[in-house]
Design a protein around this motif. Structure first.
Motif, PDB file in Angstrom:
ATOM      1  N   ARG A 391     -16.165   3.964 -26.023  1.00  0.00           N
ATOM      2  CA  ARG A 391     -15.206   2.989 -26.532  1.00  0.00           C
ATOM      3  C   ARG A 391     -13.839   3.627 -26.758  1.00  0.00           C
ATOM      4  O   ARG A 391     -12.806   2.980 -26.525  1.00  0.00           O
ATOM      5  CB  ARG A 391     -15.717   2.408 -27.852  1.00  0.00           C
ATOM      6  CG  ARG A 391     -16.916   1.466 -27.691  1.00  0.00           C
ATOM      7  CD  ARG A 391     -16.573   0.292 -26.811  1.00  0.00           C
ATOM      8  NE  ARG A 391     -17.657  -0.701 -26.791  1.00  0.00           N
ATOM      9  CZ  ARG A 391     -17.697  -1.735 -25.968  1.00  0.00           C
ATOM     10  NH1 ARG A 391     -16.734  -1.909 -25.063  1.00  0.00           N
ATOM     11  NH2 ARG A 391     -18.690  -2.593 -26.018  1.00  0.00           N
ATOM     12  N   PHE A 392     -13.800   4.895 -27.208  1.00  0.00           N
ATOM     13  CA  PHE A 392     -12.524   5.581 -27.413  1.00  0.00           C
ATOM     14  C   PHE A 392     -11.765   5.689 -26.088  1.00  0.00           C
ATOM     15  O   PHE A 392     -10.572   5.353 -26.007  1.00  0.00           O
ATOM     16  CB  PHE A 392     -12.772   6.969 -28.008  1.00  0.00           C
ATOM     17  CG  PHE A 392     -11.533   7.830 -28.084  1.00  0.00           C
ATOM     18  CD1 PHE A 392     -10.621   7.678 -29.107  1.00  0.00           C
ATOM     19  CD2 PHE A 392     -11.273   8.795 -27.113  1.00  0.00           C
ATOM     20  CE1 PHE A 392      -9.478   8.455 -29.176  1.00  0.00           C
ATOM     21  CE2 PHE A 392     -10.140   9.577 -27.176  1.00  0.00           C
ATOM     22  CZ  PHE A 392      -9.236   9.414 -28.204  1.00  0.00           C
ATOM     23  N   VAL A 393     -12.452   6.148 -25.039  1.00  0.00           N
ATOM     24  CA  VAL A 393     -11.792   6.295 -23.738  1.00  0.00           C
ATOM     25  C   VAL A 393     -11.427   4.923 -23.169  1.00  0.00           C
ATOM     26  O   VAL A 393     -10.336   4.740 -22.614  1.00  0.00           O
ATOM     27  CB  VAL A 393     -12.703   7.078 -22.771  1.00  0.00           C
ATOM     28  CG1 VAL A 393     -12.092   7.136 -21.380  1.00  0.00           C
ATOM     29  CG2 VAL A 393     -12.933   8.490 -23.290  1.00  0.00           C
ATOM     30  N   MET A 398      -7.101   1.410 -21.706  1.00  0.00           N
ATOM     31  CA  MET A 398      -6.601   0.044 -21.623  1.00  0.00           C
ATOM     32  C   MET A 398      -5.249  -0.079 -22.311  1.00  0.00           C
ATOM     33  O   MET A 398      -4.350  -0.781 -21.822  1.00  0.00           O
ATOM     34  CB  MET A 398      -7.615  -0.912 -22.258  1.00  0.00           C
ATOM     35  CG  MET A 398      -7.252  -2.376 -22.085  1.00  0.00           C
ATOM     36  SD  MET A 398      -6.967  -2.837 -20.339  1.00  0.00           S
ATOM     37  CE  MET A 398      -8.578  -2.548 -19.650  1.00  0.00           C
ATOM     38  N   ASN A 399      -5.069   0.618 -23.460  1.00  0.00           N
ATOM     39  CA  ASN A 399      -3.750   0.595 -24.107  1.00  0.00           C
ATOM     40  C   ASN A 399      -2.691   1.203 -23.203  1.00  0.00           C
ATOM     41  O   ASN A 399      -1.569   0.697 -23.112  1.00  0.00           O
ATOM     42  CB  ASN A 399      -3.809   1.377 -25.422  1.00  0.00           C
ATOM     43  CG  ASN A 399      -4.408   0.558 -26.541  1.00  0.00           C
ATOM     44  OD1 ASN A 399      -4.440  -0.661 -26.477  1.00  0.00           O
ATOM     45  ND2 ASN A 399      -4.906   1.230 -27.570  1.00  0.00           N
ATOM     46  N   ALA A 400      -3.036   2.313 -22.549  1.00  0.00           N
ATOM     47  CA  ALA A 400      -2.077   2.943 -21.635  1.00  0.00           C
ATOM     48  C   ALA A 400      -1.741   2.014 -20.474  1.00  0.00           C
ATOM     49  O   ALA A 400      -0.588   1.935 -20.041  1.00  0.00           O
ATOM     50  CB  ALA A 400      -2.659   4.263 -21.119  1.00  0.00           C
ATOM     51  N   GLY A 442      -6.427  -2.649 -31.863  1.00  0.00           N
ATOM     52  CA  GLY A 442      -7.107  -1.663 -31.024  1.00  0.00           C
ATOM     53  C   GLY A 442      -7.154  -0.285 -31.645  1.00  0.00           C
ATOM     54  O   GLY A 442      -8.220   0.301 -31.834  1.00  0.00           O
ATOM     55  N   LEU A 443      -5.968   0.280 -32.009  1.00  0.00           N
ATOM     56  CA  LEU A 443      -5.937   1.626 -32.572  1.00  0.00           C
ATOM     57  C   LEU A 443      -6.602   1.671 -33.946  1.00  0.00           C
ATOM     58  O   LEU A 443      -7.306   2.631 -34.262  1.00  0.00           O
ATOM     59  CB  LEU A 443      -4.486   2.112 -32.666  1.00  0.00           C
ATOM     60  CG  LEU A 443      -3.754   2.305 -31.327  1.00  0.00           C
ATOM     61  CD1 LEU A 443      -2.357   2.836 -31.563  1.00  0.00           C
ATOM     62  CD2 LEU A 443      -4.529   3.244 -30.420  1.00  0.00           C
ATOM     63  N   ASN A 444      -6.365   0.651 -34.772  1.00  0.00           N
ATOM     64  CA  ASN A 444      -7.013   0.628 -36.083  1.00  0.00           C
ATOM     65  C   ASN A 444      -8.526   0.550 -35.946  1.00  0.00           C
ATOM     66  O   ASN A 444      -9.272   1.192 -36.687  1.00  0.00           O
ATOM     67  CB  ASN A 444      -6.498  -0.557 -36.899  1.00  0.00           C
ATOM     68  CG  ASN A 444      -5.054  -0.361 -37.334  1.00  0.00           C
ATOM     69  OD1 ASN A 444      -4.592   0.767 -37.474  1.00  0.00           O
ATOM     70  ND2 ASN A 444      -4.345  -1.462 -37.522  1.00  0.00           N
ATOM     71  N   GLY A 445      -8.990  -0.227 -35.000  1.00  0.00           N
ATOM     72  CA  GLY A 445     -10.426  -0.301 -34.781  1.00  0.00           C
ATOM     73  C   GLY A 445     -10.993   1.009 -34.294  1.00  0.00           C
ATOM     74  O   GLY A 445     -12.094   1.410 -34.710  1.00  0.00           O
ATOM     75  N   LEU A 446     -10.237   1.692 -33.414  1.00  0.00           N
ATOM     76  CA  LEU A 446     -10.684   3.009 -32.949  1.00  0.00           C
ATOM     77  C   LEU A 446     -10.758   3.994 -34.119  1.00  0.00           C
ATOM     78  O   LEU A 446     -11.707   4.771 -34.234  1.00  0.00           O
ATOM     79  CB  LEU A 446      -9.720   3.543 -31.886  1.00  0.00           C
ATOM     80  CG  LEU A 446     -10.005   3.176 -30.433  1.00  0.00           C
ATOM     81  CD1 LEU A 446      -9.015   3.863 -29.519  1.00  0.00           C
ATOM     82  CD2 LEU A 446     -11.420   3.551 -30.043  1.00  0.00           C
ATOM     83  N   ILE A 453     -18.158   7.700 -38.362  1.00  0.00           N
ATOM     84  CA  ILE A 453     -19.234   8.634 -38.014  1.00  0.00           C
ATOM     85  C   ILE A 453     -18.849  10.076 -38.357  1.00  0.00           C
ATOM     86  O   ILE A 453     -19.466  11.021 -37.880  1.00  0.00           O
ATOM     87  CB  ILE A 453     -19.601   8.525 -36.516  1.00  0.00           C
ATOM     88  CG1 ILE A 453     -18.404   8.888 -35.636  1.00  0.00           C
ATOM     89  CG2 ILE A 453     -20.134   7.145 -36.186  1.00  0.00           C
ATOM     90  CD1 ILE A 453     -18.743   8.973 -34.164  1.00  0.00           C
ATOM     91  N   GLY A 454     -17.799  10.242 -39.198  1.00  0.00           N
ATOM     92  CA  GLY A 454     -17.425  11.573 -39.674  1.00  0.00           C
ATOM     93  C   GLY A 454     -16.441  12.300 -38.789  1.00  0.00           C
ATOM     94  O   GLY A 454     -16.260  13.508 -38.963  1.00  0.00           O
ATOM     95  N   GLY A 455     -15.781  11.621 -37.869  1.00  0.00           N
ATOM     96  CA  GLY A 455     -14.814  12.264 -36.988  1.00  0.00           C
ATOM     97  C   GLY A 455     -13.386  12.103 -37.485  1.00  0.00           C
ATOM     98  O   GLY A 455     -13.123  11.508 -38.539  1.00  0.00           O
ATOM     99  N   GLU A 456     -12.448  12.635 -36.703  1.00  0.00           N
ATOM    100  CA  GLU A 456     -11.027  12.541 -37.027  1.00  0.00           C
ATOM    101  C   GLU A 456     -10.311  11.879 -35.854  1.00  0.00           C
ATOM    102  O   GLU A 456     -10.564  12.207 -34.691  1.00  0.00           O
ATOM    103  CB  GLU A 456     -10.425  13.930 -37.279  1.00  0.00           C
ATOM    104  CG  GLU A 456     -11.024  14.665 -38.459  1.00  0.00           C
ATOM    105  CD  GLU A 456     -10.433  16.051 -38.633  1.00  0.00           C
ATOM    106  OE1 GLU A 456      -9.394  16.330 -37.972  1.00  0.00           O
ATOM    107  OE2 GLU A 456     -10.998  16.859 -39.396  1.00  0.00           O
ATOM    108  N   PHE A 457      -9.399  10.962 -36.181  1.00  0.00           N
ATOM    109  CA  PHE A 457      -8.648  10.231 -35.162  1.00  0.00           C
ATOM    110  C   PHE A 457      -7.169  10.463 -35.393  1.00  0.00           C
ATOM    111  O   PHE A 457      -6.680  10.368 -36.522  1.00  0.00           O
ATOM    112  CB  PHE A 457      -8.971   8.740 -35.240  1.00  0.00           C
ATOM    113  CG  PHE A 457      -8.181   7.907 -34.263  1.00  0.00           C
ATOM    114  CD1 PHE A 457      -8.564   7.834 -32.931  1.00  0.00           C
ATOM    115  CD2 PHE A 457      -7.052   7.218 -34.679  1.00  0.00           C
ATOM    116  CE1 PHE A 457      -7.838   7.059 -32.023  1.00  0.00           C
ATOM    117  CE2 PHE A 457      -6.320   6.458 -33.777  1.00  0.00           C
ATOM    118  CZ  PHE A 457      -6.720   6.381 -32.451  1.00  0.00           C
TER     119      PHE A 457
END
Length: 479
Positions: A391-393, A398-400, A442-446, A453-457
């Motif tokens: 989903r991140f990719v 899609m944003n790009a 989109g970005l907020n959802g990402l 899940i404990g990651g960093e965005f």
């Protein structure tokens, strides 16, 4: 080699015992350790201080006694010794006068023996007539007396010329006093005399006892005062340590609860992501089997209706209606494809990235540059992590495509420091983060998906500088 081994074997139990003793001492309260080490240090300090004080008292008393005695003796001996200025020895008449003088009170009560020395170790006069005229090796104290120093000490009477003094059986104070010429002031001889030091020795013992008592009392009071301070501090530290231990235990308990809650939240987020994907797959299936089929059927019925109504195929209204139905059908099908994920379970990170990029290239016709390899990334990852990567990719590409359709796009992924990092970078126009804060889902959802899940965005972008989206998944999040 055997001897060395035996020595090492003997040292091992000793080291073990010393280590055990040190451990036991360290386990004691602070004031108990101070009592052990402080008592040893205080005892050593008391012994050193007492020795120095006693030695100073003894030196002072002996020197004062020697000076007073030397002045007293010189008043008698110096006038009779002046003939040594020109002569090597005293005349018999002078010797007789000195002998008579020493036998009179009060000299006979205080002075046990007298010798007058010349430079070459010759005894010019002695209260023991047998020593007069004999030559002996000069002692160190005698040499210093010839340099003009007054020396006094309790003599051990071991020299050969001290046989008569040893017979006295009492403590003697040996004094070396230079004898000066009355006319020139030069040293013409050295008078050595022995004083009965019985009373002086008793006085010194009493002075030593008093000095040791004072030193011991001061040391004891000082130690007790310091022990009281250390004991009070030790109790304060122990109380604070207990309080701190309780706080640390409570903090550890709360931290464990927070960690458990964090784990539960992450697990719930992972399960929610999987559940959400199932619902999206179900919605996609419903759209495909429902509205999409209805729109396709409507398009076919439109053709049949146009034939029965004898409507020309190039009729503008009919063409407009058909285009509307086709566009709606295409949108529904695109929506179905976007909602549905391919089967990711059992895939590697590299395969998941390839699937997301391939799907984007098929839908948009754009080309994406790959910056990763199979050997650079983990081969096995949990299913929720694969969903997040896909989903991140997908969203990043899609944003790009929406905001910079002609700009080059690159997907990079690597493993470093126990972390999996994925980035989507385009060379488009970029945007101002402050002006667009909170705009778009989109970005907020990402961000929410990755952080759940404990990651960093992270998003890095500036107008005219392109956009860089990155995701960091730590090792604990990948477990």
């Amino acid at each position: 080699m055997t001897v060395v081994t035996e020595i090492e074997a003997e040292r091992t139990p000793l080291r073990a015992r010393l280590g055990h003793l040190v451990s036991r001492v360290r386990a004691l309260p602070l004031h108990h350790r101070f009592a052990l080490t402080g008592s040893l240090v205080t005892l050593v300090g008391m012994l050193v201080t007492g020795s120095i004080v006693s030695r100073s008292i003894e030196d002072g008393v002996v020197r004062n006694s020697a000076i007073s005695s030397a002045v007293y003796m010189e008043s008698f001996i110096a006038p009779l010794s002046q003939e040594l200025v020109d002569a090597e020895r005293l005349s018999p008449d002078t010797i007789a006068r000195m002998q008579a003088l020493l036998m009179q009170s009060p000299l006979s009560e205080r002075v046990v023996g007298v010798k007058i020395w010349r430079h070459d170790g010759l005894i010019a006069f002695s209260s023991d007539p047998e020593l007069i005229g004999q030559i002996f090796d000069p002692s160190e104290d005698l040499r210093e007396a010839w340099q003009g120093h007054l020396n006094a000490s309790f003599d051990d009477l071991t020299d050969a010329e001290n046989a008569r003094e040893r017979e006295q059986g009492v403590a003697l104070l040996e004094v070396y006093n230079p004898i000066h010429s009355i006319l020139s002031g030069e040293i013409i001889a050295v008078a050595e005399f022995y004083l009965d030091a019985t009373e002086l020795e008793a006085d010194l013992r009493a002075a030593h006892a008093r000095a040791w008592a004072v030193v011991a009392a001061v040391t004891l009071v000082t130690f007790l005062a310091l022990f009281g301070i250390v004991r009070s501090g030790s109790r304060t530290i122990a109380s604070q340590t207990r309080a701190l231990t309780g706080q640390l235990a409570e903090l550890a308990r709360v931290s464990a609860q927070n960690e458990a809650l964090r784990t539960r939240v992450q697990d719930a987020s992972r399960r929610g992501a999987e559940t959400n994907e199932r619902y999206m797959r179900r919605v996609s299936a419903e759209l495909h089997d429902g509205p999409a089929q209805a729109l396709a059927l409507a398009s076919l019925r439109l053709d049949a209706l146009m034939r029965r109504a004898s409507v020309a195929k190039d009729d503008p209204e009919a063409q407009n209606l058909r285009a509307t139905l086709d566009e709606a059908l295409k949108d529904v099908r695109d929506l179905c494809r976007g909602l549905t994920l391919p089967v990711l379970s059992g895939r590697s990170a590299a395969e998941t990235l390839e699937m997301a990029i391939d799907a984007h290239e098929r839908r948009t016709g754009a080309r994406v540059v790959r910056g990763f390899g199979d050997t650079d990334l983990p081969a096995v990852l949990p299913h929720p992590i694969l969903i997040c990567i896909y989903r991140f990719v997908q969203e990043g590409l899609m944003n790009a495509f929406r905001h910079a359709p002609e700009a080059p796009v690159e997907v990079n992924a690597w493993w470093a420091g126990g972390c999996l990092m994925v980035a989507v970078t385009d060379r488009g126009p970029g945007f101002d983060m402050e002006q667009t804060a909170g705009i778009g889902l989109g970005l907020n959802g990402l961000r929410e998906r990755v952080e759940s899940i404990g990651g960093e965005f992270n998003v890095e972008t500036h107008p005219g500088m392109g956009t860089h989206l990155s995701m960091v998944l730590h090792a604990e999040a990948l477990a």
